[in-house]
Every structure is written in C-alpha cells, then in structure tokens.
Design a protein around this motif. Structure first.
Motif, PDB file in Angstrom:
ATOM      1  N   ARG A   5      29.179  -4.634  82.662  1.00  9.32           N
ATOM      2  CA  ARG A   5      27.522  -4.999  82.898  1.00  9.32           C
ATOM      3  C   ARG A   5      26.896  -3.850  83.220  1.00  9.32           C
ATOM      4  NH1 ARG A   5      28.376  -8.868  86.749  1.00  9.32           N
ATOM      5  NH2 ARG A   5      29.646 -10.152  85.609  1.00  9.32           N
TER       6      ARG A   5
ATOM      7  N   ARG B 274      34.470  -6.475  84.467  1.00  7.64           N
ATOM      8  CA  ARG B 274      33.325  -7.193  83.790  1.00  7.64           C
ATOM      9  C   ARG B 274      32.076  -6.575  84.600  1.00  7.64           C
ATOM     10  NH1 ARG B 274      36.216 -11.933  83.938  1.00  7.64           N
ATOM     11  NH2 ARG B 274      35.423 -12.525  86.025  1.00  7.64           N
ATOM     12  N   LYS B 275      32.195  -6.304  85.781  1.00 10.05           N
ATOM     13  CA  LYS B 275      31.250  -5.652  86.559  1.00 10.05           C
ATOM     14  C   LYS B 275      30.949  -4.288  86.222  1.00 10.05           C
ATOM     15  CE  LYS B 275      30.087  -4.508  91.322  1.00 10.05           C
ATOM     16  NZ  LYS B 275      30.519  -4.434  92.702  1.00 10.05           N
TER      17      LYS B 275
ATOM     18  N   SER C 205      39.897  -8.111  86.094  1.00  5.84           N
ATOM     19  CA  SER C 205      39.386  -8.832  85.203  1.00  5.84           C
ATOM     20  C   SER C 205      37.703  -8.862  85.660  1.00  5.84           C
ATOM     21  CB  SER C 205      39.650 -10.014  84.836  1.00  5.84           C
ATOM     22  OG  SER C 205      38.744 -10.644  83.730  1.00  5.84           O
ATOM     23  N   ARG C 206      37.468  -9.350  86.937  1.00 10.69           N
ATOM     24  CA  ARG C 206      36.389  -9.150  87.708  1.00 10.69           C
ATOM     25  C   ARG C 206      35.893  -7.965  87.649  1.00 10.69           C
ATOM     26  NH1 ARG C 206      33.946  -8.416  92.444  1.00 10.69           N
ATOM     27  NH2 ARG C 206      35.876  -7.569  93.324  1.00 10.69           N
TER      28      ARG C 206
END
Length: 146
Positions: A21, A17-18, A13-14
């Motif tokens: 972005r 998101r990165k 998930s991290r």
C-alpha cells in the motif's frame, strides 16, 4: 490454541499488504504528477501548432500589419495604462471624442482603452505619447485647427 503457522502467515500477509500500500501510494503520486505534465505539454503543443498554422496561413493583411508594427517598434518601447490615459484626459478637461480626434481614433475607442476592454496598437501608442506632450493650450489649438 491456534496454529502458530497460521498466525505467522496472517501477520506476514498483513505486513506485506501494508508495505505494498505504501509503495502504491508513491506510484500514484508520481502517476498524477506525470499526467499533469503530459497535459501541460499537450496544451503547449496545441498552442504551438495553432501559432504555426496562423503563420503558415498568414494573409497579406496580417503581413502588412506586422510590417507597420515593426516600423513603429524601431522607436522606444511604449507602455500603456488605462488609468493614466483617463487621468490625462480628465486633466486636460476633454471629452473622449475630443481626445480621440487628437489621437486619430473614435471616442468609443478611447472609452474602451480607459476601461481596459481594448489596447492600442503600436502606432496608436506613438500618437498617444505625442498627445501626452501637449499642454492645454496646444490641445485647444489642435482641436480648433481640425
């Protein structure tokens, strides 16, 4: 010990998101660029529409001025410099009113031209060019003749 599945899920998930972005940032930059282009095109269209309205609503006076300018433009293209006008006038030792008489305009107009507040029309540029060819004696003769 924490569940490996939950740790793996959080890490995925991290990273997602990165990545998202980073992709969104490039899209934002492209969007800003496109909006700037659209604004420039709108300004250009508004200017062209205004010019078209002016041409469509051209009165007889405007047409006469354009015709007079076209006849003068048949000669060589003239440039104008406020500083050169002021230096020529001072070289001849004339007041703005006297210089204006030679050119066929008022002294106030000469001041405005020298200060860069206004620019002479094409016909006036021709008269300025003819005055620039005069010496002090010719200028004195012309002013006494008037």
């Amino acid at each position: 010990m924490p569940n490996i599945a939950s740790i793996l899920k959080a890490e995925i998930s991290r990273v997602a998101r990165k990545e998202v972005r980073a992709e969104i940032e490039t899209l934002k930059k492209a969007s800003v660029h496109h909006r700037a282009l659209i604004a420039a095109l709108r300004r250009q269209v508004n200017g062209l529409e205004k010019e078209l309205r002016n041409v469509a609503n051209g009165s007889g006076k405007r047409a006469a001025v354009r015709d007079a300018d076209e006849t003068v433009e048949a000669g060589p293209k003239r440039r104008f410099s406020p500083g050169r006008l002021a230096s020529h006038r001072s070289k001849l030792g004339l007041s703005a009113a006297s210089y204006g008489k030679l050119v066929g305009v008022s002294g106030q107009t000469i001041y405005h031209w020298e200060q860069g507040k206004a620019r002479p029309r094409a016909a006036q540029l021709e008269r300025l060019a003819s005055v620039r060819e005069f010496g002090r004696q010719q200028v004195a003769e012309r002013l006494q003749a008037d």
